[in-house]
Design an enzyme around this catalytic site. Structure first.
Site, PDB file in Angstrom:
ATOM      1  N   SER A 264       0.912  -1.341  -0.174  1.00 45.06           N
ATOM      2  CA  SER A 264      -0.076   0.013  -0.001  1.00 45.06           C
ATOM      3  C   SER A 264       0.917   1.246  -0.017  1.00 45.06           C
ATOM      4  CB  SER A 264      -1.061  -0.023   1.224  1.00 45.06           C
ATOM      5  OG  SER A 264      -0.095   0.299   2.360  1.00 45.06           O
ATOM      6  N   LYS A 265       0.080   2.280  -0.252  1.00 43.78           N
ATOM      7  CA  LYS A 265       1.020   3.592  -0.317  1.00 43.78           C
ATOM      8  C   LYS A 265       1.761   3.903   0.710  1.00 43.78           C
ATOM      9  CE  LYS A 265      -1.440   6.823  -3.162  1.00 43.78           C
ATOM     10  NZ  LYS A 265      -2.448   7.875  -3.420  1.00 43.78           N
ATOM     11  N   ARG A 266       0.962   3.551   1.916  1.00 39.40           N
ATOM     12  CA  ARG A 266       1.891   3.853   3.336  1.00 39.40           C
ATOM     13  C   ARG A 266       3.387   3.257   3.374  1.00 39.40           C
ATOM     14  NH1 ARG A 266      -1.621   2.039   7.073  1.00 39.40           N
ATOM     15  NH2 ARG A 266      -3.224   1.671   5.417  1.00 39.40           N
ATOM     16  N   GLY A 268       5.206   2.522   1.218  1.00 34.75           N
ATOM     17  CA  GLY A 268       6.417   2.566  -0.037  1.00 34.75           C
ATOM     18  C   GLY A 268       5.590   2.959  -1.097  1.00 34.75           C
TER      19      GLY A 268
END
Ligand code: GLU
Length: 494
Positions: A264-266, A268
Site C-alpha cells: 500500500s501507499k503507506r 512505500g
C-alpha cells in the site's frame, strides 16, 4: 463453432498515477492478446467525475508507452503525443461518453424487474449502517425501496425526487464464479448488497458501466485485481439478465509486502511513475512484474516480452498473492542497466555526478567504472563521491597492510607513484594491461601483491571497499592518481 477473437482491455480510472499492481494486469493483458493474436483495448473509466484529474489519461498513456505496452485499440495519444485520440470500431472508449448507453441498459434492467429505483437519503443509509454496526450485523442496504411499486417509483422520479438505481439481486441461494486463476468460488447471495448502478448524477457506477462496455466491446477476458472478485456475482447477474455470453474472469492476486501485508501507499511507493523517476528501467519493471506470482520455469528470471507471451498461462498464476521483492527488482535493474548502450547509460548517471566538476572525460570514466555495480543510477553519487573530493581523509582506513610498518607502505607508495608516472599513455584506458604492468613491477621488486596493492588502493580511495586500484587509476587518469598517492604519502610522513 468458430472460436472468438480474443479481446482484452485495460480499464484504468484516470486518477493521476498508475498503480504498480495495475501495471502487472496490463502486462498480462498484453501477453495474452499477443499470444492469441487478439486485440488489446484501452478504455478510460471516468464515470466518477468527482475524481477527475486533468491530464491523467495522457500521462497514463505516456507511462504505458514507456513500458512498451501499446494497446492497438481505444484511447491513445495523438502522433505528436500531446492530445488524445480514439481508434477502433467499438467507441467511444471514454466511459463518460457512453452515459446514454449505460442509462438505456439500466432502463432495460428496470423493465425486466432486475433493478429498482431507490429513494433512500444519505442520512438514512448512514443511520442504517450505524445501527447494523452497533448490533454486530453485516452492513448493507436493507432493501426498503425494493418493495416500491415500479409505477409509483416512476411517478416519484418524474416528479423530481432524487433517486439512484440499484440491482435487484437474489436474496437467497448462492452463486458460483468461475475464475481462471482460482477456479470456482461460491458466494451467498444474502451477503451481497443491492448494488447502485446509476448514481444520482445519472452516471453509471463501475459495476454497470464496465460490464456493459465489456459486453459491447466484445471483451472475452476480464483481467483485473482480486479486489473485484467479491463483485463478480453482481457482474454475472448483469450478464445473465441480458442473456449475454460470460467472458473469462481472471482476478489477479494482490501484490504483497515481504511480510505478506497488502502493498500500500503507506508502506512505500506504489506508483509506476515513482519507480521510473527513481531510475528503474521500463524493461526491468516489465520483467519483474510479469514474474510477480508466476514464472514459466524455475531456472530462468530474465525474459523479454516476446519470450513471455507464448508461455503465458492464466491458470499458472499463483493464487496466494505475489510478494513484491525489491531485492529482485534491484537485481533486474542492475542487469538491464548493464545492457543499455554506453552513451545511454552515461547520460542516465551524469545528473548524479557533481555539477561543479568540469572535467567531463573524468566524469565519464567514473560513470563507466561504476556501471556494473549500480542497481539505480542515483547510487553512483555515494559510491563515487570520494573520487571528486579535493582531499581524502585517510584517518578511517589504514594505509598499511596488516602488520606491516608505516615505512613499508611509504616505500610501496613511492614506487607505485613512479610506476604510474611511467605508464604508457596510450594504454591508460586498458585495465587489464595496466594490471599486468603494475603486477610485473611488484614482482620485480620481490614484493607481495597484497602488501603493495592495499596501500595503493587505499591511497586512491580512502575506503574500506572500493573498485581495484587498476580500475581506479584508469578512471582517475595519471595526474589525478599521482595526486592521490602524493596525498597519502603526505599523510603517512606527517
Ligand atoms: N476502473 C477500474 C479500476 O481502475 C478497472 C477495474 C477493471 O479492470 O475492471 O480499478
Amino acid at each position: 463453432m468458430a472460436t472468438k477473437r480474443v479481446r482484452v482491455r485495460a480499464a484504468p480510472s484516470p486518477t493521476g498515477y498508475m498503480h504498480i499492481g495495475n501495471l502487472r494486469t496490463y502486462i498480462y493483458d498484453m501477453l495474452l492478446a499477443k499470444q492469441k493474436g487478439g486485440d488489446f483495448v484501452l478504455r478510460i473509466e471516468d464515470t466518477d467525475q468527482s475524481r477527475f484529474v486533468p491530464d491523467a489519461t495522457e500521462s497514463f498513456c505516456r507511462t504505458l508507452k514507456r513500458l512498451g505496452i501499446i494497446p492497438n485499440e481505444g484511447v491513445w495519444l495523438s502522433e505528436d503525443g500531446k492530445s488524445l485520440t480514439q481508434r477502433g470500431n467499438f467507441g467511444p472508449y471514454i466511459q463518460s461518453e457512453r452515459k446514454a448507453k449505460h442509462q438505456a441498459y439500466a432502463q432495460q434492467l428496470l423493465d425486466m424487474g432486475k433493478a429498482y429505483y431507490c429513494f433512500c437519503t444519505q442520512e438514512r443509509l448512514d443511520q442504517m449502517r450505524l445501527t447494523q454496526e452497533a448490533a454486530h450485523q453485516p452492513t448493507g442496504y436493507d432493501g426498503l425501496c425494493r418493495k416500491i411499486d415500479p409505477a409509483e417509483a416512476k411517478r416519484r422520479v418524474e416528479g423530481g425526487e432524487p433517486s439512484v438505481i440499484r440491482l435487484k439481486l437474489p436474496k437467497e441461494g448462492s452463486v458460483t464464479v468461475n475464475d481462471a486463476i482460482r477456479g470456482k468460488v461460491t458466494f451467498d447471495w444474502k451477503l451481497i448488497d443491492d448494488q447502485v448502478i446509476i448514481k444520482q448524477d445519472g452516471m453509471a457506477t463501475y459495476h454497470l458501466a464496465a460490464m456493459a462496455d465489456d459486453h459491447d466491446m466484445e471483451i472475452t477476458h476480464i483481467l483485473r485485481g482480486e479486489e473485484w472478485l467479491s463483485s463478480a456475482p453482481k457482474h454475472m447477474f448483469i450478464y445473465e439478465a441480458f442473456g449475454w455470453e460470460l467472458p473469462v474472469f481472471a482476478h489477479l492476486p494482490l501484490l504483497l509486502n515481504p511480510d505478506r501485508t497488502k502493498l500500500s501507499k503507506r508502506q512505500g511507493d506504489v506508483s509506476v511513475e515513482s519507480y521510473l523517476d527513481k531510475g528503474y528501467l521500463p524493461e526491468a519493471l516489465f520483467n519483474f512484474l510479469a514474474l510477480c506470482g508466476w514464472n514459466p520455469s524455475d531456472k530462468q528470471e530474465i525474459y523479454t516480452p516476446d519470450e513471455l507471451s507464448p508461455l503465458f498461462d492464466l491458470s499458472k498464476i499463483n493464487k496466494s498473492g505475489a510478494i513484491f521483492n525489491l531485492e529482485k527488482l534491484n537485481w533486474l535493474n542492475n542487469h538491464y542497466l548493464r545492457l543499455r548502450p554506453m552513451e545511454n547509460y552515461v547520460s542516465m548517471v551524469m545528473p548524479f555526478l557533481p555539477a561543479d566538476e568540469k572535467d567531463l572525460d573524468f566524469k565519464r570514466r567514473v560513470a563507466v567504472l561504476f556501471w556494473e555495480r549500480l542497481n539505480l543510477p542515483s547510487e553512483i553519487t555515494n559510491l563515487s563521491s570520494f573520487m571528486f573530493q579535493a582531499n581524502l581523509d585517510y584517518s578511517k582506513v589504514s594505509l598499511t597492510w596488516k602488520d606491516h610498518a608505516k615505512d613499508e607502505a611509504i616505500e610501496r607508495l613511492t614506487a607505485a607513484k613512479s610506476w604510474i608516472e611511467q605508464l604508457d599513455d596510450s594504454k591508460m584506458a586498458d585495465v587489464k594491461n595496466l594490471e599486468e604492468q603494475i603486477k610485473a613491477s611488484i614482482q620485480s621488486k620481490g614484493w607481495g601483491n597484497g602488501d603493495t596493492l592495499w596501500p595503493l588502493r587505499v591511497a586512491l580511495s580512502a575506503q574500506d571497499k572500493s573498485p581495484s586500484p587498476f580500475e581506479l587509476i584508469v578512471a582517475y587518469g595519471k595526474e589525478r592518481s599521482i595526486k592521490r598517492v602524493d596525498e597519502a604519502l603526505a599523510y603517512l610522513v606527517k
